[in-house]
Scaffold this motif. Structure first.
Motif, PDB file in Angstrom:
ATOM      1  N   PRO A  83      -2.442  10.876   1.246  1.00  0.00           N
ATOM      2  CA  PRO A  83      -2.415  10.207   2.551  1.00  0.00           C
ATOM      3  C   PRO A  83      -1.758  11.075   3.613  1.00  0.00           C
ATOM      4  O   PRO A  83      -0.977  11.983   3.287  1.00  0.00           O
ATOM      5  N   PRO A  84      -2.073  10.822   4.906  1.00  0.00           N
ATOM      6  CA  PRO A  84      -1.465  11.599   5.985  1.00  0.00           C
ATOM      7  C   PRO A  84       0.062  11.515   5.954  1.00  0.00           C
ATOM      8  O   PRO A  84       0.638  10.454   5.717  1.00  0.00           O
ATOM      9  N   GLY A  85       0.712  12.681   6.163  1.00  0.00           N
ATOM     10  CA  GLY A  85       2.169  12.711   6.187  1.00  0.00           C
ATOM     11  C   GLY A  85       2.803  12.880   4.828  1.00  0.00           C
ATOM     12  O   GLY A  85       4.034  12.869   4.711  1.00  0.00           O
ATOM     13  N   HIS A  86       1.981  13.023   3.754  1.00  0.00           N
ATOM     14  CA  HIS A  86       2.514  13.209   2.411  1.00  0.00           C
ATOM     15  C   HIS A  86       1.973  14.517   1.827  1.00  0.00           C
ATOM     16  O   HIS A  86       0.936  15.033   2.258  1.00  0.00           O
ATOM     17  N   THR A  87       2.660  15.010   0.825  1.00  0.00           N
ATOM     18  CA  THR A  87       2.245  16.245   0.166  1.00  0.00           C
ATOM     19  C   THR A  87       1.593  15.998  -1.190  1.00  0.00           C
ATOM     20  O   THR A  87       1.135  16.934  -1.835  1.00  0.00           O
ATOM     21  N   HIS A  88       1.572  14.725  -1.616  1.00  0.00           N
ATOM     22  CA  HIS A  88       0.986  14.392  -2.909  1.00  0.00           C
ATOM     23  C   HIS A  88       0.522  12.934  -2.879  1.00  0.00           C
ATOM     24  O   HIS A  88       0.960  12.150  -2.023  1.00  0.00           O
ATOM     25  N   PRO A  89      -0.349  12.541  -3.797  1.00  0.00           N
ATOM     26  CA  PRO A  89      -0.809  11.147  -3.827  1.00  0.00           C
ATOM     27  C   PRO A  89       0.355  10.185  -4.037  1.00  0.00           C
ATOM     28  O   PRO A  89       1.300  10.478  -4.779  1.00  0.00           O
ATOM     29  N   VAL A  90       0.281   9.035  -3.384  1.00  0.00           N
ATOM     30  CA  VAL A  90       1.361   8.046  -3.445  1.00  0.00           C
ATOM     31  C   VAL A  90       0.862   6.788  -4.142  1.00  0.00           C
ATOM     32  O   VAL A  90      -0.162   6.221  -3.759  1.00  0.00           O
ATOM     33  N   ILE A  91       1.591   6.394  -5.171  1.00  0.00           N
ATOM     34  CA  ILE A  91       1.291   5.139  -5.866  1.00  0.00           C
ATOM     35  C   ILE A  91       2.346   4.096  -5.535  1.00  0.00           C
ATOM     36  O   ILE A  91       2.018   2.976  -5.120  1.00  0.00           O
ATOM     37  N   PHE A  92       3.596   4.458  -5.723  1.00  0.00           N
ATOM     38  CA  PHE A  92       4.693   3.530  -5.462  1.00  0.00           C
ATOM     39  C   PHE A  92       5.164   3.692  -4.014  1.00  0.00           C
ATOM     40  O   PHE A  92       5.608   4.763  -3.615  1.00  0.00           O
TER      41      PHE A  92
ATOM     42  N   THR B  84       7.239   1.710  -0.544  1.00  0.00           N
ATOM     43  CA  THR B  84       8.286   0.729  -0.240  1.00  0.00           C
ATOM     44  C   THR B  84       7.652  -0.537   0.334  1.00  0.00           C
ATOM     45  O   THR B  84       6.543  -0.490   0.898  1.00  0.00           O
ATOM     46  N   PRO B  85       8.325  -1.682   0.216  1.00  0.00           N
ATOM     47  CA  PRO B  85       7.804  -2.897   0.848  1.00  0.00           C
ATOM     48  C   PRO B  85       7.594  -2.736   2.352  1.00  0.00           C
ATOM     49  O   PRO B  85       6.643  -3.286   2.915  1.00  0.00           O
ATOM     50  N   ILE B  86       8.460  -1.970   3.007  1.00  0.00           N
ATOM     51  CA  ILE B  86       8.315  -1.752   4.456  1.00  0.00           C
ATOM     52  C   ILE B  86       7.002  -1.033   4.751  1.00  0.00           C
ATOM     53  O   ILE B  86       6.267  -1.404   5.675  1.00  0.00           O
ATOM     54  N   ALA B  87       6.678  -0.010   3.961  1.00  0.00           N
ATOM     55  CA  ALA B  87       5.421   0.708   4.159  1.00  0.00           C
ATOM     56  C   ALA B  87       4.224  -0.180   3.864  1.00  0.00           C
ATOM     57  O   ALA B  87       3.182  -0.093   4.527  1.00  0.00           O
ATOM     58  N   ASN B  88       4.360  -1.053   2.881  1.00  0.00           N
ATOM     59  CA  ASN B  88       3.254  -1.925   2.504  1.00  0.00           C
ATOM     60  C   ASN B  88       2.943  -2.956   3.594  1.00  0.00           C
ATOM     61  O   ASN B  88       1.781  -3.251   3.876  1.00  0.00           O
ATOM     62  N   PHE B  89       4.003  -3.508   4.215  1.00  0.00           N
ATOM     63  CA  PHE B  89       3.794  -4.585   5.184  1.00  0.00           C
ATOM     64  C   PHE B  89       3.776  -4.104   6.639  1.00  0.00           C
ATOM     65  O   PHE B  89       3.166  -4.753   7.492  1.00  0.00           O
ATOM     66  N   PHE B  90       4.434  -2.991   6.927  1.00  0.00           N
ATOM     67  CA  PHE B  90       4.559  -2.565   8.324  1.00  0.00           C
ATOM     68  C   PHE B  90       4.027  -1.153   8.571  1.00  0.00           C
ATOM     69  O   PHE B  90       4.272  -0.580   9.625  1.00  0.00           O
ATOM     70  N   GLY B  91       3.306  -0.602   7.592  1.00  0.00           N
ATOM     71  CA  GLY B  91       2.739   0.728   7.762  1.00  0.00           C
ATOM     72  C   GLY B  91       1.574   0.741   8.736  1.00  0.00           C
ATOM     73  O   GLY B  91       1.145  -0.293   9.260  1.00  0.00           O
ATOM     74  N   LYS B  92       1.031   1.945   8.978  1.00  0.00           N
ATOM     75  CA  LYS B  92      -0.056   2.104   9.940  1.00  0.00           C
ATOM     76  C   LYS B  92      -1.426   2.214   9.277  1.00  0.00           C
ATOM     77  O   LYS B  92      -2.442   2.288   9.967  1.00  0.00           O
ATOM     78  N   GLY B  93      -1.473   2.221   7.952  1.00  0.00           N
ATOM     79  CA  GLY B  93      -2.742   2.374   7.249  1.00  0.00           C
ATOM     80  C   GLY B  93      -3.591   1.114   7.271  1.00  0.00           C
ATOM     81  O   GLY B  93      -3.142   0.027   7.636  1.00  0.00           O
ATOM     82  N   THR B  94      -4.843   1.291   6.848  1.00  0.00           N
ATOM     83  CA  THR B  94      -5.785   0.163   6.812  1.00  0.00           C
ATOM     84  C   THR B  94      -5.292  -0.955   5.909  1.00  0.00           C
ATOM     85  O   THR B  94      -5.373  -2.140   6.265  1.00  0.00           O
TER      86      THR B  94
ATOM     87  N   TYR C 267      -1.053  -3.474  -4.340  1.00  0.00           N
ATOM     88  CA  TYR C 267      -1.223  -2.083  -3.909  1.00  0.00           C
ATOM     89  C   TYR C 267      -0.796  -1.110  -5.011  1.00  0.00           C
ATOM     90  O   TYR C 267      -1.528  -0.168  -5.351  1.00  0.00           O
ATOM     91  N   ILE C 268       0.365  -1.352  -5.577  1.00  0.00           N
ATOM     92  CA  ILE C 268       0.890  -0.451  -6.606  1.00  0.00           C
ATOM     93  C   ILE C 268       0.026  -0.498  -7.867  1.00  0.00           C
ATOM     94  O   ILE C 268      -0.339   0.535  -8.428  1.00  0.00           O
ATOM     95  N   MET C 269      -0.315  -1.694  -8.297  1.00  0.00           N
ATOM     96  CA  MET C 269      -1.073  -1.851  -9.544  1.00  0.00           C
ATOM     97  C   MET C 269      -2.446  -1.183  -9.449  1.00  0.00           C
ATOM     98  O   MET C 269      -2.875  -0.465 -10.375  1.00  0.00           O
ATOM     99  N   ILE C 270      -3.159  -1.408  -8.343  1.00  0.00           N
ATOM    100  CA  ILE C 270      -4.521  -0.882  -8.228  1.00  0.00           C
ATOM    101  C   ILE C 270      -4.518   0.645  -8.168  1.00  0.00           C
ATOM    102  O   ILE C 270      -5.343   1.310  -8.815  1.00  0.00           O
ATOM    103  N   HIS C 271      -3.604   1.237  -7.416  1.00  0.00           N
ATOM    104  CA  HIS C 271      -3.531   2.700  -7.364  1.00  0.00           C
ATOM    105  C   HIS C 271      -3.078   3.291  -8.702  1.00  0.00           C
ATOM    106  O   HIS C 271      -3.535   4.366  -9.100  1.00  0.00           O
ATOM    107  N   TRP C 272      -2.183   2.586  -9.385  1.00  0.00           N
ATOM    108  CA  TRP C 272      -1.749   3.041 -10.712  1.00  0.00           C
ATOM    109  C   TRP C 272      -2.925   3.022 -11.691  1.00  0.00           C
ATOM    110  O   TRP C 272      -3.124   3.962 -12.468  1.00  0.00           O
ATOM    111  N   MET C 273      -3.721   1.939 -11.648  1.00  0.00           N
ATOM    112  CA  MET C 273      -4.896   1.853 -12.523  1.00  0.00           C
ATOM    113  C   MET C 273      -5.897   2.962 -12.203  1.00  0.00           C
ATOM    114  O   MET C 273      -6.450   3.607 -13.106  1.00  0.00           O
ATOM    115  N   TRP C 274      -6.150   3.174 -10.903  1.00  0.00           N
ATOM    116  CA  TRP C 274      -7.129   4.184 -10.506  1.00  0.00           C
ATOM    117  C   TRP C 274      -6.711   5.567 -10.993  1.00  0.00           C
ATOM    118  O   TRP C 274      -7.552   6.336 -11.477  1.00  0.00           O
TER     119      TRP C 274
END
Length: 411
Positions: A279-288, A290-300, A357-364
Motif C-alpha cells: 500500500p502507499p506509504g509502506h515498504t512491505h505488504p500490511v496485514i495487521f 491499527t484500529p485507527i487506520a482501519n476506521f479513520f484511514g484514507k483507503g477504500t 480486514y486482518i483475517m481476509i488479508h491473512w488468509m489471502w
C-alpha cells in the motif's frame, strides 16, 4: 431480520420448543449455517461476476448450477449441512445431555431430521434467489458485493427459522405414532449425498470448494453453537431477549459480510492468490493494521468501514422501534435500554469490521480464498458476540433496575 425475531419470539412458546429445549441451542447454529452457506455463495458469485465470468448466459448457467449443487451437498448431508448440520444437531444433543443428564433418542432423531430438511429446502430456494439477485445486479450495473450477501443472510434467517419450526412440529407430533418418519428422512439424505458430491466434483468452479470449504463452516457451526447455549440460558431469564437476537446478529453479520465480500473482490482484482500489494506509504505488504487506520484511514476499505458503521445506529433504531410497535409496546424501550442496546450493537460491528480486514488479508497471504472461508468465521463470531453482548446488556439493565424492565423478564 425483524420478521425472524418475531417468529423466534412466537415459536419459543410452541410445545416442541418447550419439550425439546435443544432446538433453541440449534437455532443460532442452523441460522448461522444457512447464512454462512448463502453468504459464501453470494460472495463467490459476486467475485466471479465482477471478474466478468458471468456475462454470458452459458457462463451464468454453469456457475449457478455448479454452486447450487455444492450448496445442496451442503444441505443434503449438511456437508456444509449434512455433515455440518448433522454435527450441529449432535452438538445440541450433547449440550442438552450435559444439562439434563439424559439423551432422548426420539429427540435426537427429531433434531437431526429437522436440521437436514430445513437446510436442504432453504438452500435450494435461497440459492436461486441469491443467484438471481447477482445476475440482476450485474445487468443493472450495481455491484453485487453491496447487495447480495445481506439479502441472502436476511432471507435465510426467516426462511430457515420458519421451516425449522414447522418441520420439527410435524416430527414431534409423529413421535409414538410414526416413529419411522425421522429415521427415514435421515436415511434418504445419506443415500442421495454421493450423487450431489459427484456432480459438484465435475464442476471446475466448485471442485476446490468441495475439498477446502469444510473447515470454516464446521468451526463456525461450533462457535455459533456456543452462542446457542448462551441463548438457551438467557431465554429462561429474559423472555423478550429472543426477539432482538436475530436482529443484532443479522445486522452484524450482514455488514461484515458486505465488507468481506468487497475486500475479497478487490484482492482478486489486484493480484494472484497469495500475493499482497504494497500500500502507499509502506515498504512491505500490511496485514495487521491499527484500529485507527482501519476506521479513520484514507483507503477504500476504511471509507467503506465508516459507511457501514454509520448504518448501525439508525438501522437498529428503526428495527427495535418497529419490533416494539409490532409487539404492542411490550419490549420495554426505555431510553437507558436503547442506549445500552446501541452500545452493544456498535461494539459488535466495530469488532467484526476490524477483525475482517486482518483475517481476509491473512488468509489471502496464505493462499486461502477468503470468498470460501472468511464469511463463515466472521458471521459465527458475529453470532457469538451479538448474543453475548445482548445477554450482558439485559443483565446490566436488570441489575441497575431500569424503569419497567421487569416486563422483559420471564416469570
Amino acid at each position: 431480520m425483524v420478521g425472524a425475531g418475531l417468529v423466534l419470539d412466537l415459536v419459543q412458546h410452541w410445545v416442541v420448543f418447550e419439550k425439546v429445549s435443544e432446538l433453541i441451542i440449534l437455532v443460532p447454529a442452523l441460522l448461522g449455517l444457512k447464512g454462512n452457506l448463502e453468504m459464501t455463495l453470494a460472495s463467490r458469485l459476486s467475485t466471479q461476476a465482477n471478474l466478468g465470468h458471468m456475462d454470458t448466459p452459458k457462463q451464468q448457467w454453469y456457475m449457478i448450477v455448479g454452486n447450487l449443487v455444492l450448496i445442496q451437498i451442503s444441505s443434503c448431508w449438511q456437508c456444509q449441512a449434512i455433515v455440518v448440520g448433522f454435527l450441529g444437531s449432535v452438538v445440541a444433543i450433547v449440550m442438552g445431555a450435559f444439562r439434563n443428564g439424559t439423551i432422548s433418542l426420539d429427540h435426537a432423531y427429531l433434531l437431526c431430521a429437522s436440521s437436514l430438511v430445513t437446510a436442504s429446502l432453504a438452500s435450494f430456494v435461497l440459492g436461486l434467489i441469491t443467484a438471481g439477485v447477482i445476475v440482476f445486479s450485474r445487468h443493472c450495473h450495481i455491484n453485487p458485493d453491496n447487495v447480495a450477501t445481506p439479502i441472502a443472510a436476511s432471507l435465510g434467517d426467516i426462511t430457515s427459522l420458519a421451516l425449522l419450526s414447522w418441520i420439527s412440529t410435524i416430527l414431534y407430533e409423529s413421535i409414538n405414532k410414526q416413529d419411522w418418519l425421522a429415521p427415514l428422512v435421515i436415511a434418504c439424505y445419506v443415500l442421495v449425498t454421493p450423487l450431489w458430491v459427484w456432480i459438484a466434483k465435475r464442476n471446475k468452479y466448485t471442485n476446490d470448494v468441495l475439498y477446502s470449504g469444510w473447515t470454516p463452516v464446521m468451526i463456525a457451526m461450533l462457535i455459533s453453537s456456543c452462542g446457542g447455549l448462551i441463548l438457551e440460558f438467557m431465554v429462561s431469564r429474559f423472555e423478550n431477549l429472543t426477539v432482538f437476537q436475530p436482529v443484532i446478529n443479522g445486522v452484524g453479520g450482514n455488514l461484515v459480510a458486505v465488507q468481506a465480500s468487497r475486500i475479497s473482490t478487490a484482492l482478486h482484482k489486484q493480484a494472484e492468490l497469495g500475493t499482497l500489494l504494497i500500500p502507499p506509504g509502506h515498504t512491505h505488504p500490511v496485514i495487521f493494521i491499527t484500529p485507527i487506520a482501519n476506521f479513520f484511514g484514507k483507503g477504500t476499505h476504511a471509507r467503506t468501514t465508516r459507511v457501514l458503521m454509520a448504518m448501525v445506529i439508525p438501522g437498529h433504531i428503526i428495527f427495535i422501534y418497529l419490533i416494539n410497535y409490532m409487539k404492542d409496546g411490550n419490549t420495554s424501550l426505555t431510553p437507558l435500554f436503547v442506549f445500552v442496546y446501541l452500545c452493544a450493537a456498535m461494539l459488535q460491528v466495530a469488532a467484526l469490521l476490524y477483525i475482517a480486514y486482518i483475517m481476509i488479508h491473512w488468509m489471502w497471504k496464505r493462499k486461502i480464498d477468503p470468498d470460501n472461508s472468511a464469511i463463515p468465521y466472521l458471521t459465527a463470531m458475529g453470532d457469538l458476540l451479538g448474543i453475548s453482548l445482548l445477554a450482558i446488556a439485559f443483565q446490566f439493565l436488570y441489575l441497575v433496575g431500569d424503569q419497567d424492565f421487569e416486563r422483559a423478564i420471564a416469570p
